[in-house]
Scaffold this motif. Structure first.
Motif, PDB file in Angstrom:
ATOM      1  N   GLY A 297       0.833  -1.196   0.000  1.00  0.00           N
ATOM      2  CA  GLY A 297       0.000   0.000   0.000  1.00  0.00           C
ATOM      3  C   GLY A 297       0.868   1.246   0.000  1.00  0.00           C
ATOM      4  N   GLY A 298       1.894   1.233   0.878  1.00  0.00           N
ATOM      5  CA  GLY A 298       2.797   2.376   0.974  1.00  0.00           C
ATOM      6  C   GLY A 298       3.567   2.591  -0.312  1.00  0.00           C
ATOM      7  N   VAL A 300       2.471   2.554  -3.292  1.00  0.00           N
ATOM      8  CA  VAL A 300       1.734   3.464  -4.174  1.00  0.00           C
ATOM      9  C   VAL A 300       2.141   4.902  -3.861  1.00  0.00           C
ATOM     10  CG1 VAL A 300      -0.532   4.186  -4.963  1.00  0.00           C
ATOM     11  CG2 VAL A 300      -0.211   1.880  -4.126  1.00  0.00           C
ATOM     12  N   LEU A 301       2.148   5.213  -2.554  1.00  0.00           N
ATOM     13  CA  LEU A 301       2.470   6.577  -2.132  1.00  0.00           C
ATOM     14  C   LEU A 301       3.938   6.895  -2.377  1.00  0.00           C
ATOM     15  CD1 LEU A 301       0.464   6.437   1.192  1.00  0.00           C
ATOM     16  CD2 LEU A 301      -0.120   7.806  -0.791  1.00  0.00           C
ATOM     17  N   THR A 304       4.765   7.391  -5.950  1.00  0.00           N
ATOM     18  CA  THR A 304       4.264   8.681  -6.420  1.00  0.00           C
ATOM     19  C   THR A 304       5.213   9.802  -6.019  1.00  0.00           C
ATOM     20  OG1 THR A 304       2.042   7.839  -6.112  1.00  0.00           O
ATOM     21  CG2 THR A 304       2.251  10.196  -6.382  1.00  0.00           C
ATOM     22  N   ARG A 313       2.449   2.795  -8.640  1.00  0.00           N
ATOM     23  CA  ARG A 313       2.208   3.984  -9.435  1.00  0.00           C
ATOM     24  C   ARG A 313       1.361   3.651 -10.673  1.00  0.00           C
ATOM     25  NH1 ARG A 313       1.509   9.103  -8.654  1.00  0.00           N
ATOM     26  NH2 ARG A 313       1.047   9.886 -10.709  1.00  0.00           N
ATOM     27  N   LEU A 315      -0.790   1.298 -10.972  1.00  0.00           N
ATOM     28  CA  LEU A 315      -2.162   1.074 -10.537  1.00  0.00           C
ATOM     29  C   LEU A 315      -2.882   2.402 -10.346  1.00  0.00           C
ATOM     30  CD1 LEU A 315      -4.289  -0.963  -9.599  1.00  0.00           C
ATOM     31  CD2 LEU A 315      -3.408  -0.730  -7.305  1.00  0.00           C
ATOM     32  N   PHE A 316      -2.184   3.318  -9.699  1.00  0.00           N
ATOM     33  CA  PHE A 316      -2.786   4.624  -9.462  1.00  0.00           C
ATOM     34  C   PHE A 316      -3.087   5.349 -10.775  1.00  0.00           C
ATOM     35  CE2 PHE A 316      -2.267   9.188  -8.953  1.00  0.00           C
ATOM     36  CZ  PHE A 316      -3.390   9.422  -8.187  1.00  0.00           C
ATOM     37  N   ILE A 319      -6.067   3.892 -12.389  1.00  0.00           N
ATOM     38  CA  ILE A 319      -7.324   4.267 -11.761  1.00  0.00           C
ATOM     39  C   ILE A 319      -7.738   5.666 -12.201  1.00  0.00           C
ATOM     40  CG2 ILE A 319      -8.341   4.940  -9.560  1.00  0.00           C
ATOM     41  CD1 ILE A 319      -6.915   2.495  -8.364  1.00  0.00           C
ATOM     42  N   THR A 320      -6.801   6.617 -12.151  1.00  0.00           N
ATOM     43  CA  THR A 320      -7.162   7.972 -12.542  1.00  0.00           C
ATOM     44  C   THR A 320      -7.434   8.048 -14.046  1.00  0.00           C
ATOM     45  OG1 THR A 320      -4.809   8.410 -12.493  1.00  0.00           O
ATOM     46  CG2 THR A 320      -6.089   9.265 -10.679  1.00  0.00           C
ATOM     47  N   THR A 331      -4.522  -5.271  -9.525  1.00  0.00           N
ATOM     48  CA  THR A 331      -5.095  -5.539  -8.197  1.00  0.00           C
ATOM     49  C   THR A 331      -5.063  -7.037  -7.909  1.00  0.00           C
ATOM     50  OG1 THR A 331      -6.586  -3.723  -8.652  1.00  0.00           O
ATOM     51  CG2 THR A 331      -7.020  -5.002  -6.686  1.00  0.00           C
TER      52      THR A 331
ATOM     53  N   PRO B 163      -4.167  -5.919   0.564  1.00  0.00           N
ATOM     54  CA  PRO B 163      -3.513  -4.837   1.301  1.00  0.00           C
ATOM     55  C   PRO B 163      -4.520  -3.695   1.438  1.00  0.00           C
ATOM     56  CG  PRO B 163      -2.122  -5.590  -0.494  1.00  0.00           C
ATOM     57  CD  PRO B 163      -3.453  -6.248  -0.679  1.00  0.00           C
ATOM     58  N   LEU B 165      -4.789  -0.388   1.907  1.00  0.00           N
ATOM     59  CA  LEU B 165      -4.821   0.857   1.130  1.00  0.00           C
ATOM     60  C   LEU B 165      -5.194   0.569  -0.332  1.00  0.00           C
ATOM     61  CD1 LEU B 165      -4.403   3.940   1.272  1.00  0.00           C
ATOM     62  CD2 LEU B 165      -2.072   3.571   0.522  1.00  0.00           C
ATOM     63  N   LEU B 166      -4.714  -0.567  -0.850  1.00  0.00           N
ATOM     64  CA  LEU B 166      -5.016  -0.905  -2.241  1.00  0.00           C
ATOM     65  C   LEU B 166      -6.497  -1.177  -2.443  1.00  0.00           C
ATOM     66  CD1 LEU B 166      -2.098  -3.109  -3.526  1.00  0.00           C
ATOM     67  CD2 LEU B 166      -2.529  -0.685  -3.790  1.00  0.00           C
ATOM     68  N   ALA B 173     -12.063   3.932  -6.659  1.00  0.00           N
ATOM     69  CA  ALA B 173     -12.081   3.948  -8.123  1.00  0.00           C
ATOM     70  C   ALA B 173     -13.467   3.635  -8.649  1.00  0.00           C
ATOM     71  CB  ALA B 173     -11.073   2.940  -8.661  1.00  0.00           C
ATOM     72  N   LEU B 258      -3.319  11.206  -2.987  1.00  0.00           N
ATOM     73  CA  LEU B 258      -3.374  10.657  -4.343  1.00  0.00           C
ATOM     74  C   LEU B 258      -4.478  11.314  -5.177  1.00  0.00           C
ATOM     75  CD1 LEU B 258      -2.910   6.876  -3.515  1.00  0.00           C
ATOM     76  CD2 LEU B 258      -1.265   8.375  -4.618  1.00  0.00           C
ATOM     77  N   ARG B 277       3.043  19.755  -3.610  1.00  0.00           N
ATOM     78  CA  ARG B 277       4.255  18.925  -3.572  1.00  0.00           C
ATOM     79  C   ARG B 277       5.223  19.260  -4.697  1.00  0.00           C
ATOM     80  NH1 ARG B 277       3.274  13.733  -6.943  1.00  0.00           N
ATOM     81  NH2 ARG B 277       5.517  13.627  -6.772  1.00  0.00           N
TER      82      ARG B 277
END
Lengths: 359, 318
Positions: A297-298, A300-301, A304, A313, A315-316, A319-320, A331, B163, B165-166, B173, B258, B277
């Protein structure tokens, strides 16, 4: 032992199937029909019809689920809408980045967290103990992305020009290109298929690849780039591991067999390492397995913040960018990987503590 | 039965060992007395109380409206101005901005202050939803047993298989980005924790003499659950909920960072940090202060939860 392994492995199967079903249903829960979700808003009716036919979307939902599960278990993860490339190809490129990052973070978390926990337990109720645990409390409460940004600022701006300067983003400095080991060694690899994919996958582990090809320039550069993201990602697991090690060790230190060990004249260091630590490590190993979820999970952050092209990244971005096949594929792979790693942890737990096997 | 469940199992085992023959009230009092004796727990409580006061009195504390664009209202004001504090030597003729101004020329300090409202509300709501749904499912699973128990707990296992957060990201989403959906997503991924603890509690309490006595007296299943079982099962859930607020705030900040949680111009710490950021190297204060606020808030709830847990189980050697 064999019975235990079989039982635990079998127990993981319903969870795996459940995960695949959940991901399948999540995609179906998206408002609108799957065709526009998969092909994009501008898909023509004709294209939709072809798409529905090809993907069995005209079939009843349980048949669709069956087709989907068959695809997943044969690693047919579909194709990205935005990049028109197979999801498996994205995994080959991006998974090594995340694995390298998560492994580095895990090495840091265990390598520092366990000794810190032991130190705090050995110096129980002293200033060392309180300071370590206060630090651990702050560590657990740290937002990964904030820590990452602050570290980047500190090491790339404040310490700019000193020997402590570290790059704030990316995987390698511009101009450095790692040569995959199979090219260095002059291997001839097949055009496509499992083996070429697998070799490419291995070659994308930059640090590992540079190490086995003795390319020290790339190796050190990659190490310098991974330090900050790894430290940021490691902080929370490190703090948790230190806390668990300490409390577990303290609990074991009260046991009768520790008193026996001391009574027969064993030195304190030996009592800690040989008698106490072995027994205290069980909960620690469990926690390490659990932390993998937090690491993923971390990631992803962290990816980024540090502009790393890993699966988190990807995956993120998917999604967007509403790239649903990618969301679905990544996933599933991440969740399945997480379940499998925890299965291994469970099995090692049974190996370390014979009592577990009987339960 | 794999994954995160291990930590929960430990908590379950621990809650099963609690002395359940005591009156609930006296157990609470005992716990509170022990809690007062723990410095770190009291520090945590102090932080939490402080943050609640900040959130409640935000309009009084904040010198500006959090969404007020100050350009044209103050002379010579620029975006991303460095902090200016008069008592620390900032010239008196410049307007005071304790944490500087952000990219849209709003007072950063006021936004951070108002951010406490967003984070605390989100933390409390998420935990309340997860606590209610989770303990209901856990109570039903534990009390009814049989296939219902199996179905509920296997679903919980699947959620724990991701996980967290995922899974939260994937749910957002589907639902679409936004504070409310982030809240729902985090609530869903934390439900299994409460369900498991509640179930273990119910299984333990079901066998006690006072429940047998109630059954013998002809109490209905609902009465037994609500009057006998739930009140006695609450204590470990309270600990879990306190720690849960910390996790929820941290994960919500991550989602907002995010771009999946709170949307601008909401003064939410995670999204404030995210929107600045790219200016980290020139105006680090705009990243530093919101992040610090997140950390202090999470730390407060973590310390308080740890203190409560230790107070509940004095034999623990922490």
């Amino acid at each position: 032992m064999l019975g235990f392994i079989t039982r635990r492995t079998l127990l993981a199967i319903p969870v795996l199937i459940g995960i695949v079903i959940v991901v399948f249903l999540l995609l179906r829960a998206i408002p609108g029909d799957p065709c526009t979700a998969m092909l994009g808003e501008r898909a023509t009716e004709e294209a939709c019809e072809r798409f529905n036919e090809a993907n069995g979307l005209n079939e009843p939902i349980y048949v669709q689920l069956g087709i989907y599960m068959k695809n997943v278990f044969t690693f047919n993860l579909g194709e990205s809408i935005r990049f028109s490339r197979p999801v498996s190809q994205m995994l080959i490129e991006r998974l090594p980045v995340t694995i390298e990052l998560a492994t580095s973070a895990l090495i840091l978390a265990v390598g520092i967290g366990v000794p810190l926990g032991i130190l705090a337990a050995r110096k129980h109720n002293t200033i060392v103990d309180s300071a370590t645990m206060a630090g651990a409390n702050v560590g657990v409460s740290m937002p990964v992305f904030w820590l990452g940004l602050m570290l980047a600022y500190l090491f790339a701006v404040v310490l700019n020009g000193t020997i402590f300067e570290l790059p704030p983003s990316g995987r390698l400095s511009a101009g450095l290109t790692p040569e995959p080991f199979y090219e260095v060694w002059g291997w001839t690899i097949p055009e496509s298929g499992f083996w070429s994919g697998f070799l490419e996958f291995l070659g994308n582990f930059v640090i590992f690849n540079a190490f086995i090809t003795f390319n020290w320039e790339v190796f050190w550069d990659a190490i310098r780039h991974i330090i900050l993201p790894a430290v940021a990602l490691a902080t929370i697991p490190l703090a948790i591991i230190a806390r668990i090690t300490r409390s577990s060790l303290l609990e074991v230190m009260n046991k009768d067999y520790i008193r026996t060990a001391r009574a027969k004249g064993a030195r304190e260091g030996r009592v800690t390492t040989k008698h106490a630590l072995r027994n205290a490590m069980l909960p620690v190993i469990t926690i390490i397995g659990l932390q993998l979820g937090a690491l993923l999970g971390g990631a992803v952050l962290t990816e980024t913040v540090f502009n790393l092209a890993g699966v988190g990244r990807a995956l993120f971005d998917a999604i967007t960018g509403r790239d649903y096949p990618v969301v679905q594929g990544l996933t599933v792979i991440i969740a399945v990987g997480y379940v499998l790693v925890n299965l291994v942890v469970d099995l090692s737990y049974g190996y370390l503590d014979p009592r577990i096997r009987v339960k | 039965m794999i994954s995160r469940s291990k930590a929960l199992e430990a908590l379950e085992a621990q809650s099963q060992e609690l002395d359940l023959t005591e009156k609930p009230l006296s157990q609470w009092r005992l716990t509170m007395r022990r809690f007062r004796g723990r410095t770190s727990g009291m520090i945590g409580l102090g932080i939490v109380v402080f943050l609640i006061l900040v959130a409640v009195f935000a309009p009084v504390i904040a010198p500006y409206d959090p969404n007020e664009v100050l350009i044209g209202k103050e002379e010579g004001i620029k975006p991303r101005e460095k902090p200016c504090i008069h008592i620390l030597g900032c010239p008196e003729d410049k307007p005071q901005h304790i944490m500087g101004t952000d990219g849209n020329v709003r007072d950063e300090f006021s936004r951070v202050i108002f951010g406490s409202r967003v984070s605390l509300t989100l933390g409390f709501f998420t935990v309340t939803i997860a606590l209610l749904v989770g303990s209901f499912l856990g109570a039903v699973a534990g009390y009814v047993g049989g296939w219902l128990d199996n179905v509920i707990m296997r679903i919980m296992d699947v959620i724990l298989g991701f996980p967290s957060l995922l899974l939260a990201i994937a749910i957002v989403a589907v639902l679409g980005p936004g504070l409310q959906n982030a809240l729902i997503a985090i609530a869903i991924v934390t439900i299994p924790a409460y369900a498991r603890v509640m179930r273990a509690q119910v299984l333990a309490i079901k066998e006690t003499d006072y429940v047998s006595a109630s059954i013998a007296l002809g109490a209905s299943a609902r009465q037994i659950l609500l009057r006998r079982v739930v009140p006695n099962a609450l204590t470990p859930l309270v600990v879990l909920a306190t720690l849960g607020v910390a996790t929820a705030i941290l994960e919500a900040a991550g989602l907002s960072f995010l771009g999946l949680g709170a949307q601008p111009p909401t003064p939410e710490w995670g999204s404030m940090l995210a929107s600045e950021r790219n200016n980290l190297f020139t105006s680090p204060h705009l990243v530093f202060f919101p992040g610090l606020a997140i950390m202090i808030t999470v730390l407060g709830f973590n310390l308080m939860g740890d203190g409560l847990r230790d107070a509940l189980d004095p034999t623990l050697n922490r």
